[in-house]
Design a protein around this motif. Structure first.
Motif, PDB file in Angstrom:
ATOM      1  N   PRO A 197       0.822  -1.214   0.000  1.00  0.00           N
ATOM      2  CA  PRO A 197       0.000   0.000   0.000  1.00  0.00           C
ATOM      3  C   PRO A 197       0.855   1.262   0.000  1.00  0.00           C
ATOM      4  CG  PRO A 197      -0.731  -1.557   1.681  1.00  0.00           C
ATOM      5  CD  PRO A 197       0.571  -2.057   1.172  1.00  0.00           C
ATOM      6  N   ALA A 198       0.264   2.374  -0.409  1.00  0.00           N
ATOM      7  CA  ALA A 198       0.968   3.650  -0.387  1.00  0.00           C
ATOM      8  C   ALA A 198       1.249   4.077   1.051  1.00  0.00           C
ATOM      9  CB  ALA A 198       0.135   4.717  -1.094  1.00  0.00           C
ATOM     10  N   ASN A 199       2.285   4.873   1.221  1.00  0.00           N
ATOM     11  CA  ASN A 199       2.678   5.461   2.513  1.00  0.00           C
ATOM     12  C   ASN A 199       3.373   4.493   3.457  1.00  0.00           C
ATOM     13  OD1 ASN A 199       1.855   8.064   2.001  1.00  0.00           O
ATOM     14  ND2 ASN A 199      -0.116   7.857   3.016  1.00  0.00           N
ATOM     15  N   VAL A 200       3.752   3.311   2.983  1.00  0.00           N
ATOM     16  CA  VAL A 200       4.455   2.386   3.875  1.00  0.00           C
ATOM     17  C   VAL A 200       5.754   3.033   4.361  1.00  0.00           C
ATOM     18  CG1 VAL A 200       5.695   0.199   3.999  1.00  0.00           C
ATOM     19  CG2 VAL A 200       3.471   0.293   2.895  1.00  0.00           C
ATOM     20  N   ASP A 201       5.919   3.094   5.686  1.00  0.00           N
ATOM     21  CA  ASP A 201       7.110   3.650   6.347  1.00  0.00           C
ATOM     22  C   ASP A 201       7.349   5.121   6.021  1.00  0.00           C
ATOM     23  OD1 ASP A 201       7.610   1.231   7.585  1.00  0.00           O
ATOM     24  OD2 ASP A 201       8.992   0.538   6.036  1.00  0.00           O
ATOM     25  N   THR A 202       6.303   5.824   5.612  1.00  0.00           N
ATOM     26  CA  THR A 202       6.433   7.256   5.326  1.00  0.00           C
ATOM     27  C   THR A 202       6.177   8.063   6.590  1.00  0.00           C
ATOM     28  OG1 THR A 202       5.656   6.914   3.054  1.00  0.00           O
ATOM     29  CG2 THR A 202       5.592   9.166   3.919  1.00  0.00           C
ATOM     30  N   GLN A 203       7.155   8.886   6.972  1.00  0.00           N
ATOM     31  CA  GLN A 203       7.014   9.670   8.189  1.00  0.00           C
ATOM     32  C   GLN A 203       6.069  10.855   7.995  1.00  0.00           C
ATOM     33  OE1 GLN A 203      11.078   9.099  10.839  1.00  0.00           O
ATOM     34  NE2 GLN A 203      10.721  11.032   9.856  1.00  0.00           N
ATOM     35  N   GLN A 204       5.440  11.273   9.078  1.00  0.00           N
ATOM     36  CA  GLN A 204       4.653  12.499   9.078  1.00  0.00           C
ATOM     37  C   GLN A 204       5.589  13.676   8.798  1.00  0.00           C
ATOM     38  OE1 GLN A 204       1.449  12.476   9.262  1.00  0.00           O
ATOM     39  NE2 GLN A 204       0.756  10.800  10.568  1.00  0.00           N
ATOM     40  N   ASP A 205       5.076  14.672   8.086  1.00  0.00           N
ATOM     41  CA  ASP A 205       5.917  15.790   7.672  1.00  0.00           C
ATOM     42  C   ASP A 205       6.484  16.565   8.860  1.00  0.00           C
ATOM     43  OD1 ASP A 205       5.344  15.120   5.054  1.00  0.00           O
ATOM     44  OD2 ASP A 205       3.650  16.498   4.922  1.00  0.00           O
ATOM     45  N   ASP A 206       5.770  16.593   9.976  1.00  0.00           N
ATOM     46  CA  ASP A 206       6.190  17.404  11.114  1.00  0.00           C
ATOM     47  C   ASP A 206       6.720  16.565  12.279  1.00  0.00           C
ATOM     48  OD1 ASP A 206       3.833  16.211  11.793  1.00  0.00           O
ATOM     49  OD2 ASP A 206       2.833  18.030  12.507  1.00  0.00           O
ATOM     50  N   TYR A 207       7.218  15.368  11.966  1.00  0.00           N
ATOM     51  CA  TYR A 207       7.662  14.478  13.045  1.00  0.00           C
ATOM     52  C   TYR A 207       9.081  14.786  13.507  1.00  0.00           C
ATOM     53  CZ  TYR A 207       9.642  10.508  15.445  1.00  0.00           C
ATOM     54  OH  TYR A 207      10.289   9.728  16.360  1.00  0.00           O
ATOM     55  N   TYR A 208       9.276  14.750  14.811  1.00  0.00           N
ATOM     56  CA  TYR A 208      10.596  14.642  15.415  1.00  0.00           C
ATOM     57  C   TYR A 208      10.425  13.878  16.733  1.00  0.00           C
ATOM     58  CZ  TYR A 208       9.182  18.605  18.404  1.00  0.00           C
ATOM     59  OH  TYR A 208       8.523  19.424  19.290  1.00  0.00           O
ATOM     60  N   PRO A 209      11.433  13.122  17.176  1.00  0.00           N
ATOM     61  CA  PRO A 209      11.285  12.330  18.408  1.00  0.00           C
ATOM     62  C   PRO A 209      11.167  13.236  19.633  1.00  0.00           C
ATOM     63  CG  PRO A 209      13.199  11.635  17.115  1.00  0.00           C
ATOM     64  CD  PRO A 209      12.741  12.920  16.541  1.00  0.00           C
ATOM     65  N   LYS A 210      10.201  12.945  20.486  1.00  0.00           N
ATOM     66  CA  LYS A 210       9.951  13.753  21.685  1.00  0.00           C
ATOM     67  C   LYS A 210      10.278  12.940  22.936  1.00  0.00           C
ATOM     68  CE  LYS A 210       6.168  16.163  19.291  1.00  0.00           C
ATOM     69  NZ  LYS A 210       6.250  15.403  18.024  1.00  0.00           N
ATOM     70  N   LYS A 211      10.861  13.606  23.899  1.00  0.00           N
ATOM     71  CA  LYS A 211      11.303  12.931  25.116  1.00  0.00           C
ATOM     72  C   LYS A 211      10.113  12.465  25.948  1.00  0.00           C
ATOM     73  CE  LYS A 211      14.677  13.437  28.880  1.00  0.00           C
ATOM     74  NZ  LYS A 211      15.524  12.354  28.350  1.00  0.00           N
ATOM     75  N   LYS A 212      10.214  11.224  26.464  1.00  0.00           N
ATOM     76  CA  LYS A 212       9.177  10.646  27.328  1.00  0.00           C
ATOM     77  C   LYS A 212       9.808  10.150  28.626  1.00  0.00           C
ATOM     78  CE  LYS A 212       6.280   8.960  23.492  1.00  0.00           C
ATOM     79  NZ  LYS A 212       5.658   7.758  22.868  1.00  0.00           N
ATOM     80  N   ASN A 213       8.965  10.038  29.655  1.00  0.00           N
ATOM     81  CA  ASN A 213       9.430   9.440  30.910  1.00  0.00           C
ATOM     82  C   ASN A 213       9.225   7.927  30.850  1.00  0.00           C
ATOM     83  OD1 ASN A 213       6.718   8.914  31.428  1.00  0.00           O
ATOM     84  ND2 ASN A 213       6.453  10.666  32.788  1.00  0.00           N
ATOM     85  N   PRO A 214       9.675   7.188  31.842  1.00  0.00           N
ATOM     86  CA  PRO A 214       9.533   5.719  31.810  1.00  0.00           C
ATOM     87  C   PRO A 214       8.093   5.234  31.672  1.00  0.00           C
ATOM     88  CG  PRO A 214      11.124   6.364  33.486  1.00  0.00           C
ATOM     89  CD  PRO A 214      10.498   7.633  32.994  1.00  0.00           C
TER      90      PRO A 214
END
Length: 754
Positions: A197-214
Motif C-alpha cells: 500500500p501507499a505510505n508504507v514507512d512514510t514519516q509524518q511531515d512534522d515528526y521529530y522524536p519527543k522525550k518521554k518518561n519511563p
C-alpha cells in the motif's frame, strides 16, 4: 497548512558523502588553506533593490538588520558534494559550479526576503524584534542564534531543523558502518516482490522524536509531564548523533531506530571507524580542519554549524510560505463564506457538463480520478446503466488446471456463439473451478526483497486470523510518526504457519488453502469483524442474495451441476448466446448507508470507508491480479460495453448497478473473480450532478469530497503560492550588479577542474 513545500537547498551531504568515501574529495579539489575556503564567491543584498524598498518602506530603518549575505567557497564545495556529482555526468565543471552558485544565490535571496517578512510579523509579539535580531547578527553570536530567535528558540521548526541534520548524519555513518566496515550483504533476502500500500514507512511531515518518561508520558526539559490540554507543550527533542565517541544511550530515539543488522553486529569500535571515515571525507573536501577542530565532537565542528544554519534557513523560508498561504486564503475565503468554493465548484461542474457529452468521454475522464482530480458530473447512460469502480480478488487456476482449460478451449470452440465457446465448455470449466485452491499471497512481505512482516503478539490488539503475523508495523502502531495506510485496515493476519528463527530467517509451514466458498466465508467474517469494531460478535453486515446459502457456504442453485448455459430453449439447435447470469456463483451486499461525499473519509464511524478498506486488505492478501493493487479505487467499469471478458463484465455491471458495497462472484478463464463495488456514479439530480457539496459540514473532515476539493483549491488556485511565489521573489529581487555580485576569481580553480 504547510502541506505544499519547496525543496530548498540543504547543506546536508549524507548520501553524497557516503558515496564519496570511495571517490575522495582530495583527488578533485585542492585548496591552499582555511583562508581560501573562506573566500567570498558571491554577495547578495536584496535591500538595495527598488522593489524591496517599496515593499518594506515602513521598516526601511531596519534593512541593516537583514544585512548582506556572503556566499563563501566552503558552501559552494559543500553543495557540490551534495548534488554536484549528478550534474557532472552531463556538464563540464565550469557549468556545474556556476549552476550551483546560482542556486546558492537564489537561496540567499529567498532567505533574506522571508527573514524580513517574518521579522515584520514578529514585531506583533515583540516590539524589539528587529533590534534583537540585529544584535544576534553581530559579533559574539553564532549565525544560528538569529534564525532560532526568528523561528522561536523552543519552536518545532528549530527542533525539526536539528532532527533533520542529526538524522542525516547518523544515516551517513550508518551506511559506512554497515556497508564498508561490516560489509553487510543481503544474501538472505529474496527477490520476490508484491505491491505494498501507499505510505508504507512514510514519516509524518512534522515528526521529530519527543522525550518521554519511563511511563511513556511526554515531558519537558525539567521532567514535568506535558498534558494534552496544555497550551504550551514545549516538547524536548530526544535524539542525538552516535559517533562511538558518544554512547548509544546518549543518542535518544536513534537507539530504537538503529538498523537491525548494526544493532546485532555493530560495536563502539566499528562505529568509531565509520565515523572516522565520515570525517575523513569532510577533511578531504576541506570542510573540516583536523588541525584546529576536535573531530571527536561532531556537534562542535564548523561543518555541523554550517549545516544547522542551512536547515534553519530552510525552515524560515517554509514558515514564510505558510504565512503567505494563510494570508492568500483569507483574501479568498473568509471564515464561514464559501462563495469562492461555490464559484470554483460550479465552474468545474459546467466545464465537465460541456465536455462529457458521451459515455466514452466520461469513461476516459474517470480513469484519471484521484484526490486532486474530481468528477462532479455524469451524463445520462443508455439502459440506465451505471459507471463505477470495483476491486477484484482473483483466485486463479493452477498450472495444471490452466493446461486443461486450454485443451477445453480447443475442444469446444464455436465461432457461432457470442462468447466463442459452446455451452459444454462452461459446464466442463466449472469442474475445474470447483477444485481451485488459493493461499495467502503475502509471503514476499516476509522474505522477499523487502521485509514488512512483524509478530503482532503484544503489539497490536484485536487482529483477525490464524497467525499473529501482520505487516507494516510502523504505520499500524505509530501514527504520531508514520502516516496511516490509505484504504487498508491492517488487521488481517497472514493465513498460514510461520516461525522466525534467531538468525532472522523464516520457516513456513503448510499454507491454509481456500476454495471459493472458503474465500466467501473469509470475506464475510473479516468485513463483519472490521465493521463490528474488531470483535467477532456483532451484527451481520454481509448478506447474500438467494443464489448463495451462507449457512452451508455453498451455492444454493446447484451451480456445478448446470449443463446448459445458453439463453432460451436448450433444445433449440440455433442458440448462439450464453446466459452470463448462470456464470454468477454468488452475489450480495455489505450493508451500510452509502455517502459519496464521505466515501474516502477514514472516520471511525464511516462503515463505507472501513468496508472498502477491509476488502482492499483481502485483495492485497489473495488476489493474483496485481494490476488492481495500484489503482485509486479499483478498476473502472463502464456503464456499457467494456474491455473485460464477458463473464466479468456481466457480474461487474450487476454489482455496480446495485451500488457501493455490492459484490458478485463470477467464473472466468482466469479463475474465480470476487468483485466488490467501491464507488459509483449514479446521478443524484436531473442536472447530472453526482452530489451537492456541504462545505460547512464536511470541509474539515479528511477524506470527504469537500475537504479534498478545498485542499486542491488551496494548492492549485491561489495566486503565487509556494512554487509560483518562489519564482516571483527570485525574479523580482535577483538584479545583476544591484542584488548580486559574483567573484569568479575566488572559485576559478573549481571551474577549471577536469
Amino acid at each position: 497548512m504547510g502541506k505544499k513545500k519547496i525543496k530548498l537547498i540543504s547543506g546536508i551531504v549524507a548520501a553524497a558523502l557516503t558515496c564519496s568515501v570511495a571517490f575522495g574529495g582530495c583527488s578533485l579539489i585542492s585548496t591552499d588553506n582555511e583562508k581560501d575556503m573562506s573566500r567570498t564567491v558571491a554577495e547578495v543584498d536584496i535591500s538595495k533593490t527598488e522593489a524591496f524598498e517599496n515593499e518594506f518602506k515602513d521598516n526601511s530603518k531596519y534593512f541593516d538588520a537583514i544585512g548582506s549575505t556572503e556566499v563563501i567557497k566552503r558552501e559552494l564545495i559543500t553543495y557540490f558534494v551534495n548534488v554536484g556529482y549528478s550534474y557532472v555526468q552531463n556538464n563540464n565543471y565550469a557549468e556545474v559550479f556556476n549552476k550551483l552558485l546560482d542556486g546558492l544565490v537564489q537561496n540567499a535571496i529567498l532567505t533574506q526576503y522571508a527573514t524580513m517578512y517574518l521579522l515584520q510579523e514578529k514585531t506583533a509579539e515583540d516590539a524589539d524584534a528587529f533590534k534583537t535580531f540585529s544584535e544576534l547578527s553581530g559579533e559574539g553570536h553564532k549565525e544560528s542564534e538569529k534564525y532560532e530567535y526568528l523561528l522561536g528558540a523552543d519552536s518545532d521548526d528549530v527542533k525539526l531543523a536539528k532532527y533533520a541534520l542529526m538524522s542525516s548524519i547518523n544515516s551517513a555513518i550508518d551506511s559506512i558502518e554497515k556497508d564498508r566496515i561490516l560489509q553487510y550483504t543481503e544474501e538472505s533476502a529474496g527477490s520476490d516482490t508484491r505491491t505494498a500500500p501507499a505510505n508504507v514507512d512514510t514519516q509524518q511531515d512534522d515528526y521529530y522524536p519527543k522525550k518521554k518518561n519511563p511511563s511513556g508520558e511526554y515531558v519537558r526539559a525539567d521532567g514535568t509531564v506535558i498534558k494534552e490540554t496544555d497550551a504550551d507543550k514545549n516538547y524536548v527533542l530526544d535524539y542525538g548523533i552516535y559517533t562511538g565517541y558518544t554512547t548509544l544511550a546518549d543518542s535518544g530515539a536513534y537507539l530504537a531506530d538503529r538498523d537491525e543488522f548494526l544493532a546485532k553486529k555493530g560495536t563502539m569500535a566499528t562505529r568509531i571507524r565509520a565515523y572516522t571515515r565520515f570525517v575523513s571525507t569532510l577533511i578531504d573536501w576541506n570542510l573540516v580542519d583536523e588541525k584546529k577542530e576536535d573531530i571527536t565532537k561532531v556537534d562542535e565542528l564548523e561543518y555541523y554549524a554550517d549545516e544547522y544554519v542551512s536547515q534553519l534557513k530552510s525552515r524560515v523560508i517554509n514558515k514564510y510560505y505558510d504565512l503567505y498561504e494563510e494570508e492568500q486564503i483569507k483574501k479568498l475565503i473568509d471564515e464561514g463564506d464559501t462563495s469562492y468554493l461555490d464559484t470554483a465548484y460550479n465552474s468545474l461542474f459546467n466545464f465537465q457538463k460541456n465536455s462529457y457529452k458521451t459515455e466514452e468521454d466520461f469513461s476516459t475522464a474517470i480513469g484519471s480520478m484521484s484526490d486532486t482530480s474530481f468528477i462532479l458530473y455524469a451524463p445520462e447512460t443508455e439502459n440506465d446503466g451505471t459507471f463505477g469502480f470495483v476491486y477484484n480478488i482473483l483466485l486463479p487456476f493452477s498450472t495444471s488446471q490452466s493446461a486443461q482449460l486450454t485443451a477445453l478451449q480447443s475442444l469446444y470452440k464455436d465461432d457461432k456463439v457470442d462468447s466463442g465457446y459452446s455451452s459444454k465448455y462452461y459446464a466442463n470449466r466449472n469442474l475445474l473451478l470447483k477444485n481451485i485452491k488459493t493461499t495467502d499471497q503475502r509471503r514476499a512481505w516476509f522474505d522477499g526483497s523487502k521485509e514488512y512482516a512483524f509478530d503482532a503478539n503484544g503489539k497490536v490488539d484485536n487482529y483477525f486470523g490464524n497467525s499473529s503475523w501482520l505487516f507494516f508495523e510502523n504505520n499500524l502502531t505509530d501514527n504520531e510518526r508514520y502516516k496511516p495506510l490509505d484504504k487498508y485496515v491492517g488487521k488481517y493476519a497472514y493465513n498460514g504457519n510461520v516461525i522466525k528463527n534467531k538468525d532472522g530467517k523464516y520457516i513456513f509451514g503448510n499454507a491454509v488453502q481456500l476454495g471459493i466458498d472458503d474465500m466467501l466465508k473469509e470475506f464475510t467474517d473479516y468485513v463483519n469483524y472490521v465493521l463490528n469494531g474488531y470483535t467477532k460478535n456483532g451484527a451481520n453486515h454481509v448478506t447474500f442474495d438467494s443464489n448463495y446459502d451462507a449457512d452451508t457456504w455453498t451455492n444454493a442453485n446447484g451451480y456445478y451441476n448446470v449443463d446448459d448455459f445458453y439463453t432460451g430453449d436448450k433444445n433449440d439447435d440455433k442458440q448462439d448466446q450464453i446466459d452470463y447470469s448462470k456464470l454468477v456463483y454468488a452475489s450480495g451486499k455489505v450493508n451500510f448507508t452509502a455517502d459519496r461525499a464521505n466515501a474516502l473519509n477514514p472516520d471511525k464511524n464511516n462503515a463505507q470507508y472501513w468496508a472498502m478498506s477491509a476488502v482492499n486488505e483481502l485483495e492485497y492478501a489473495y488476489t493474483t491480479d496485481t494490476g488492481v493493487l495500484s489503482q485509486y479505487l479499483g478498476y473502472t467499469v463502464e456503464a456499457g460495453d467494456t474491455s473485460y471478458i464477458k463473464e466479468f463484465e456481466y457480474a461487474a455491471h450487476q454489482a455496480v448497478n446495485n451500488g457501493e458495497g455490492s459484490f458478485s462472484v463470477c467464473a472466468g478463464d482466469y479463475g474465480w473473480h470476487l468483485i466488490y463495488v467501491t464507488y459509483t456514479f449514479d446521478i443524484e439530480d436531473g442536472n447530472g450532478a453526482l452530489y451537492q457539496p456541504n462545505w460547512q459540514a464536511n470541509i474539515t473532515k479528511e477524506g470527504t469530497f469537500e475537504y479534498m476539493f478545498y485542499e486542491w483549491i488551496k494548492d492549485n488556485d491561489l495566486d503565487e503560492v509556494s512554487t509560483t511565489r518562489q519564482t516571483y521573489i527570485i525574479n523580482k529581487f535577483n538584479k545583476d550588479k544591484v542584488t548580486v555580485k559574483k567573484y569568479e576569481k575566488a572559485y576559478k580553480n573549481l571551474t577549471n577542474l577536469g
